[in-house]
Scaffold this active site. Sequence first.
Site, PDB file in Angstrom:
ATOM      1  CE  LYS A  82       0.093   3.243   4.777  1.00 47.06           C
ATOM      2  NZ  LYS A  82       0.100   3.371   6.210  1.00 47.06           N
ATOM      3  CB  SER A 127       5.060  -1.889  12.042  1.00 45.84           C
ATOM      4  OG  SER A 127       4.557  -0.599  12.278  1.00 45.84           O
ATOM      5  CG  ASN A 138      -1.776   1.172   1.373  1.00 43.58           C
ATOM      6  OD1 ASN A 138      -1.854   1.980   0.448  1.00 43.58           O
ATOM      7  ND2 ASN A 138      -2.450   1.303   2.505  1.00 43.58           N
ATOM      8  CG  HIS A 161      -5.793   1.437   5.153  1.00 35.97           C
ATOM      9  ND1 HIS A 161      -5.373   2.394   6.043  1.00 35.97           N
ATOM     10  CD2 HIS A 161      -4.735   0.607   4.953  1.00 35.97           C
ATOM     11  CE1 HIS A 161      -4.099   2.164   6.366  1.00 35.97           C
ATOM     12  NE2 HIS A 161      -3.696   1.071   5.713  1.00 35.97           N
ATOM     13  CD  GLU A 194      -3.528  -3.028   7.257  1.00 34.36           C
ATOM     14  OE1 GLU A 194      -2.370  -3.172   6.844  1.00 34.36           O
ATOM     15  OE2 GLU A 194      -4.235  -2.063   6.964  1.00 34.36           O
ATOM     16  CD  GLU A 216      -3.035   5.194   6.756  1.00 39.64           C
ATOM     17  OE1 GLU A 216      -3.043   5.234   5.519  1.00 39.64           O
ATOM     18  OE2 GLU A 216      -2.073   4.743   7.415  1.00 39.64           O
ATOM     19  N   GLY A 240       2.103   1.944  10.694  1.00 38.19           N
ATOM     20  CA  GLY A 240       3.008   3.082  10.552  1.00 38.19           C
ATOM     21  C   GLY A 240       3.696   3.509  11.832  1.00 38.19           C
TER      22      GLY A 240
HETATM   23  C1  PEP Z   1      -0.806  -0.158   5.973  1.00 40.53           C
HETATM   24  O1  PEP Z   1      -0.853   0.992   5.598  1.00 40.53           O
HETATM   25  O2  PEP Z   1      -1.703  -0.943   5.645  1.00 40.53           O
HETATM   26  C2  PEP Z   1       0.303  -0.587   6.821  1.00 40.53           C
HETATM   27  C3  PEP Z   1       0.263  -1.770   7.340  1.00 40.53           C
HETATM   28  O3  PEP Z   1       1.328   0.311   6.976  1.00 40.53           O
HETATM   29  P1  PEP Z   1       2.750  -0.002   7.669  1.00 40.53           P
HETATM   30  O4  PEP Z   1       3.254  -1.276   7.087  1.00 40.53           O
HETATM   31  O5  PEP Z   1       3.587   1.168   7.316  1.00 40.53           O
HETATM   32  O6  PEP Z   1       2.499  -0.133   9.127  1.00 40.53           O
END
Ligand code: PEP
Length: 607
Positions: free
Chosen positions: A8, A206, A6, A89, A160, A91, A166
Amino acid sequence: MIVGGNWKCNLTRAKALELAEQLNELDTTDVEVVVAPVALHVPLVQAKLKRAVSLAAQNCGFAGNGAYTGEVSAEQLVALEVPWVIIGHSERRTHFREDDDLLAAKLDDALKAGLRVIFCVGESHAERAAGQTVEVCVRQLAGVLRLPRFTPARVVLAYEPVWAIGTGLVATPAQAQQTHAALRAHVARERSAEVAARLRIQYGGSVSAANCAELAALPDVDGFLVGGASLRAAEFATIVRSCASASAPAFGPFMADWLAYPALGAATLLPAFVPVHPYVHMIVLASTIVYVGCHRALAQSALAPGVTTAETVTQKEAMRFPLYGSAVLVGLYAVVKLVKKEYLNALIACYFFVLGAGAVQQAVRAPLQALPAVRRLKTHVWRVNWQFWDKDAPAEKVEFNALDVPLLVIGLALSFAYTRTKWWVLANCLAVCFSVCAVEMLTLGSFQIGCMLLSFLFAYDIFWVFGTEVMVTVAKGIDAPIKLLFPKHLRADKPEFSLLGLGDIVIPGIFVAMMLRFDARRGLRALPYFKSGMVAYVLALLTTVGVMHFFEAAQPALLYLVPGCLGAAFATAAVRGELAPLWRFSEEEADEGEAGTEGRGAGAKRE
Ligand code: PEP
């Protein structure tokens, strides 16, 4: 295993293209890889990426096209050949206030339009601290699990935890495994054990090169959704490879890559130099083609819809097949009878020259492509509009690497040598390539369509072989690689051959290939349906040559092959108590994860 990247709202146009270029070097064996650039960059990245990496949008609308300023609809993504979208997601839930009802509507709209979806769920830090992790995820899933189109073939779940996205804080393996297992158990209760078993659940939050191996090895983790690390090609590659090593492919690259291809080469070429009994030659060569073709067909079925080039036979086509087949046969018979043999052979030579080169290239490319050195070759992408007279027609991607050039030259040289010399060994080389590719690329839509097609062709074969002289006249009169030739001796002065039409390999072959896919869908590692199909094929061929020998008369091989292959499938299902799922088995439905689709698909991690 499936890994999503992703991106983003990151990267400039140039950086996105640079990353796409680097991803073209990614080894995607045994792992499905999907990347999601910003919507604006999707067509640019799409043009750059080779087929091994799929594209996703990061968001889509909830109600198709219309007055929705700023939105991109699922329909528009499909029209752009974007196969995936990420929905839910955290976000989008947090910054854009997307709630569970809206997300269920988006998912429904996306599935209706034909997209595949990575659907995200996850709890906040406070919710985990309060012991509400599973409760929150279950609530986020409530609306979507009710959608009839929510199937494991269409939807991948991404767990997630919001506190891990992040932040550099990753869920411990125990936390990830417990939540994934709880979600799978919930899906089993709400939908079915079959749907739960086939559903792929990614972990996201992460994920990095440092922690991926441990997480990928967990039994209920089927891949990752990666944010930050997906922007770094080398780290993303490490994450992808961790999933490849974790997935012990039950039905992945098969021993045929290493054993059956040399066996196929030997069965095709050796009889040119060493006398082999024609019946032994026929049985070994035909069954090796079926074996290799079936495994290649299985590998095709594991590819994403936009990537596979396999064609599915519909019910209508199955019903019309004997009629069209008869029309073509009668046409060829008339040509054999009326047209001078030299003209006919010149026409056929031109036709098979082009077709043969393509078939050789395609047949030989797949096993060579699996070699590490070949995988490292740079892939070039051309976008070609074959309908050059229509400027608006969609351009198709043509991908090739340095290997394709010598392969095409070899294919052309082989076809040319065959048209000049008509040597039976070269004819067999082309016929072997045609039939391997046909078994690989033709898919029967369902078990019932398979039964219908085989039964109709059974009647067709008997009628044209026993009822008329048409089939035998065409088979003997047309000097082309539409049959395999088995020399009765190696004297060059007066060669005599036994023949086997390619239909007697391809038709049962595509049925046995379907049985292998049925094994794979149900997670049957012992491959009972495939093995019984192979044994039946060999026994039925033995019967054909036995009858041919004793009665000294040409035999319609489908007379024995059709009952043999159908009988083996039914008998295996009866012994295993699986007649109903076998009868209901549909490639499309199985893909949709409904009736009779227990077990996990190709490359399953758990049984
Ligand atoms: C994500 O945006 O779905 C995500 C898991 O980000 P990160 O790997 O940076 O934590």
